[in-house]
Scaffold this motif. Structure first.
Motif, PDB file in Angstrom:
ATOM      1  N   MET A   1       0.841  -1.209   0.000  1.00 22.17           N
ATOM      2  CA  MET A   1       0.000   0.000   0.000  1.00 22.17           C
ATOM      3  C   MET A   1       0.869   1.248   0.000  1.00 22.17           C
ATOM      4  SD  MET A   1      -3.044  -1.053   2.685  1.00 22.17           S
ATOM      5  CE  MET A   1      -3.607   0.628   2.873  1.00 22.17           C
ATOM      6  N   GLN A   2       1.917   1.221   0.816  1.00 23.51           N
ATOM      7  CA  GLN A   2       2.797   2.383   0.917  1.00 23.51           C
ATOM      8  C   GLN A   2       3.573   2.615  -0.383  1.00 23.51           C
ATOM      9  OE1 GLN A   2       6.183   1.903   3.423  1.00 23.51           O
ATOM     10  NE2 GLN A   2       6.146   4.060   4.045  1.00 23.51           N
ATOM     11  N   ARG A   3       4.077   1.552  -0.962  1.00 27.51           N
ATOM     12  CA  ARG A   3       4.902   1.684  -2.167  1.00 27.51           C
ATOM     13  C   ARG A   3       4.088   2.023  -3.409  1.00 27.51           C
ATOM     14  NH1 ARG A   3       9.072  -3.380  -1.479  1.00 27.51           N
ATOM     15  NH2 ARG A   3      10.152  -2.531   0.322  1.00 27.51           N
ATOM     16  N   THR A   4       2.873   1.479  -3.509  1.00 26.57           N
ATOM     17  CA  THR A   4       2.095   1.668  -4.746  1.00 26.57           C
ATOM     18  C   THR A   4       0.980   2.687  -4.594  1.00 26.57           C
ATOM     19  OG1 THR A   4       0.538  -0.112  -4.196  1.00 26.57           O
ATOM     20  CG2 THR A   4       2.531  -0.718  -5.441  1.00 26.57           C
ATOM     21  N   GLY A   5       0.628   3.029  -3.373  1.00 28.75           N
ATOM     22  CA  GLY A   5      -0.478   3.950  -3.161  1.00 28.75           C
ATOM     23  C   GLY A   5      -1.836   3.281  -3.342  1.00 28.75           C
ATOM     24  N   ALA A   6      -1.858   1.978  -3.438  1.00 28.70           N
ATOM     25  CA  ALA A   6      -3.114   1.238  -3.616  1.00 28.70           C
ATOM     26  C   ALA A   6      -3.834   1.099  -2.283  1.00 28.70           C
ATOM     27  CB  ALA A   6      -2.813  -0.140  -4.199  1.00 28.70           C
ATOM     28  N   ASP A   7      -5.133   0.799  -2.362  1.00 29.88           N
ATOM     29  CA  ASP A   7      -5.871   0.528  -1.127  1.00 29.88           C
ATOM     30  C   ASP A   7      -5.579  -0.915  -0.692  1.00 29.88           C
ATOM     31  OD1 ASP A   7      -7.291  -0.893  -3.030  1.00 29.88           O
ATOM     32  OD2 ASP A   7      -9.256  -0.299  -2.266  1.00 29.88           O
ATOM     33  N   HIS A   8      -6.114  -1.302   0.473  1.00 29.56           N
ATOM     34  CA  HIS A   8      -5.779  -2.617   1.029  1.00 29.56           C
ATOM     35  C   HIS A   8      -6.278  -3.761   0.152  1.00 29.56           C
ATOM     36  CE1 HIS A   8      -9.828  -3.512   2.615  1.00 29.56           C
ATOM     37  NE2 HIS A   8      -9.895  -2.202   2.842  1.00 29.56           N
ATOM     38  N   SER A   9      -7.408  -3.608  -0.516  1.00 30.08           N
ATOM     39  CA  SER A   9      -7.922  -4.667  -1.398  1.00 30.08           C
ATOM     40  C   SER A   9      -7.006  -4.891  -2.595  1.00 30.08           C
ATOM     41  CB  SER A   9      -9.317  -4.330  -1.916  1.00 30.08           C
ATOM     42  OG  SER A   9     -10.246  -4.368  -0.906  1.00 30.08           O
ATOM     43  N   ALA A  10      -6.583  -3.805  -3.218  1.00 26.53           N
ATOM     44  CA  ALA A  10      -5.701  -3.920  -4.382  1.00 26.53           C
ATOM     45  C   ALA A  10      -4.337  -4.476  -3.971  1.00 26.53           C
ATOM     46  CB  ALA A  10      -5.545  -2.569  -5.057  1.00 26.53           C
ATOM     47  N   ALA A  11      -3.841  -4.070  -2.806  1.00 23.68           N
ATOM     48  CA  ALA A  11      -2.550  -4.571  -2.330  1.00 23.68           C
ATOM     49  C   ALA A  11      -2.634  -6.067  -2.042  1.00 23.68           C
ATOM     50  CB  ALA A  11      -2.121  -3.811  -1.073  1.00 23.68           C
ATOM     51  N   TYR A  12      -3.730  -6.477  -1.409  1.00 23.87           N
ATOM     52  CA  TYR A  12      -3.928  -7.908  -1.128  1.00 23.87           C
ATOM     53  C   TYR A  12      -4.043  -8.691  -2.436  1.00 23.87           C
ATOM     54  CZ  TYR A  12      -5.963 -12.258   0.511  1.00 23.87           C
ATOM     55  OH  TYR A  12      -6.202 -13.586   0.750  1.00 23.87           O
ATOM     56  N   ASP A  13      -4.800  -8.194  -3.403  1.00 25.47           N
ATOM     57  CA  ASP A  13      -4.950  -8.876  -4.697  1.00 25.47           C
ATOM     58  C   ASP A  13      -3.607  -9.013  -5.401  1.00 25.47           C
ATOM     59  OD1 ASP A  13      -7.651  -9.262  -4.348  1.00 25.47           O
ATOM     60  OD2 ASP A  13      -8.227  -7.485  -5.525  1.00 25.47           O
ATOM     61  N   LEU A  14      -2.784  -7.975  -5.343  1.00 33.69           N
ATOM     62  CA  LEU A  14      -1.463  -8.035  -5.957  1.00 33.69           C
ATOM     63  C   LEU A  14      -0.615  -9.117  -5.297  1.00 33.69           C
ATOM     64  CD1 LEU A  14       0.663  -6.704  -7.896  1.00 33.69           C
ATOM     65  CD2 LEU A  14       1.333  -5.352  -5.908  1.00 33.69           C
ATOM     66  N   LEU A  15      -0.618  -9.168  -3.977  1.00 35.18           N
ATOM     67  CA  LEU A  15       0.145 -10.191  -3.259  1.00 35.18           C
ATOM     68  C   LEU A  15      -0.390 -11.592  -3.552  1.00 35.18           C
ATOM     69  CD1 LEU A  15       0.582  -8.359   0.149  1.00 35.18           C
ATOM     70  CD2 LEU A  15       2.417  -8.990  -1.430  1.00 35.18           C
ATOM     71  N   ARG A  16      -1.707 -11.712  -3.632  1.00 30.45           N
ATOM     72  CA  ARG A  16      -2.315 -13.013  -3.926  1.00 30.45           C
ATOM     73  C   ARG A  16      -1.905 -13.499  -5.313  1.00 30.45           C
ATOM     74  NH1 ARG A  16      -6.596 -14.441  -6.551  1.00 30.45           N
ATOM     75  NH2 ARG A  16      -7.458 -12.358  -6.659  1.00 30.45           N
ATOM     76  N   ARG A  17      -1.949 -12.598  -6.295  1.00 29.80           N
ATOM     77  CA  ARG A  17      -1.540 -12.977  -7.653  1.00 29.80           C
ATOM     78  C   ARG A  17      -0.076 -13.413  -7.686  1.00 29.80           C
ATOM     79  NH1 ARG A  17      -4.544  -8.499  -9.096  1.00 29.80           N
ATOM     80  NH2 ARG A  17      -2.677  -7.235  -9.399  1.00 29.80           N
ATOM     81  N   GLU A  18       0.777 -12.657  -7.002  1.00 30.50           N
ATOM     82  CA  GLU A  18       2.202 -13.007  -6.975  1.00 30.50           C
ATOM     83  C   GLU A  18       2.442 -14.333  -6.253  1.00 30.50           C
ATOM     84  OE1 GLU A  18       4.739 -11.567  -8.605  1.00 30.50           O
ATOM     85  OE2 GLU A  18       3.165 -10.337  -9.506  1.00 30.50           O
ATOM     86  N   SER A  19       1.686 -14.589  -5.202  1.00 29.22           N
ATOM     87  CA  SER A  19       1.856 -15.867  -4.492  1.00 29.22           C
ATOM     88  C   SER A  19       1.407 -17.032  -5.367  1.00 29.22           C
ATOM     89  CB  SER A  19       1.095 -15.871  -3.167  1.00 29.22           C
ATOM     90  OG  SER A  19      -0.297 -15.919  -3.373  1.00 29.22           O
ATOM     91  N   MET A  20       0.331 -16.831  -6.130  1.00 33.66           N
ATOM     92  CA  MET A  20      -0.136 -17.870  -7.036  1.00 33.66           C
ATOM     93  C   MET A  20       0.884 -18.095  -8.147  1.00 33.66           C
ATOM     94  SD  MET A  20      -4.171 -16.903  -7.140  1.00 33.66           S
ATOM     95  CE  MET A  20      -4.624 -18.096  -8.372  1.00 33.66           C
TER      96      MET A  20
END
Length: 184
Positions: free
Chosen positions: A127-146
């Motif tokens: 969230m801090q690095r990209t300025g995204a909200d918590h949902s978008a940050a979680y989705d990004l992490l989920r995609r990367e983990s997958m």
């Protein structure tokens, strides 16, 4: 009856009221509740190592309790009848497998629960690095983990270790507004 089922049996040596068993050494433990022995398996609980089938002569509560503490998954009543052995083995082994599966799942969930702290830190970092909200940050992490074929908790733990929890530390507080400074 055990020979007809393709099993071999061995009588274990009892020293000082203790029965020593190496995990993986045997497939099933038949234990006589009248002997009043303790089972030592080298650190692991007997119920985690192998199925325990209790042979019950006297149904005293203390003897039944000791069988339950050993993790008995089935019982045979004395005198042991040949027809009862197969069903005791069937029930005992399957109950052992069920308990083992549930214990493994519980350990897995507990491990993942403890890693949730890393998930929260990773979401905050993204969230801090990209300025995204918590949902978008979680989705990004989920995609990367997958993409990396890891659970999200394991991925976030690795992410935090690799990138550091580079959250800004509070430097000063002005009223209710906090000013943050980047870590060096």
């Amino acid at each position: 009856m055990l020979a007809k089922l393709g099993m071999s049996s061995a009588i274990a040596e009892i020293a000082d009221g203790k029965l020593q068993i190496e995990p993986g050494d045997k497939d099933v433990l038949f234990i006589d509740s009248d002997l009043n022995v303790t089972v030592e398996t080298g650190g692991a609980e007997p119920s985690r190592c192998l199925p325990v089938i209790g042979i019950v002569g006297v149904e005293a509560p203390s003897r039944l309790r000791s069988l339950m503490q050993l993790g008995a998954t089935a019982t045979l009543r004395k005198p042991v009848h040949r027809a009862a052995v197969y069903s005791a083995l069937f029930v005992g082994i399957n109950e052992f497998r069920r308990r083992r599966y549930l214990a493994d799942r519980l350990e897995q969930h507990e491990r993942r629960r403890l890693l949730r702290k890393s998930l929260v830190k990773a979401v905050l970092v993204v969230m801090q690095r990209t300025g995204a909200d918590h949902s978008a940050a979680y989705d990004l992490l989920r995609r990367e983990s997958m993409r990396s074929r890891q659970s999200i908790e394991d991925f976030c733990e690795t992410f935090i270790q690799a990138n550091g929890p580079e959250l800004d530390e509070p430097e000063t507080t002005v009223g209710t507004t906090k000013t943050y400074a980047k870590k060096p």
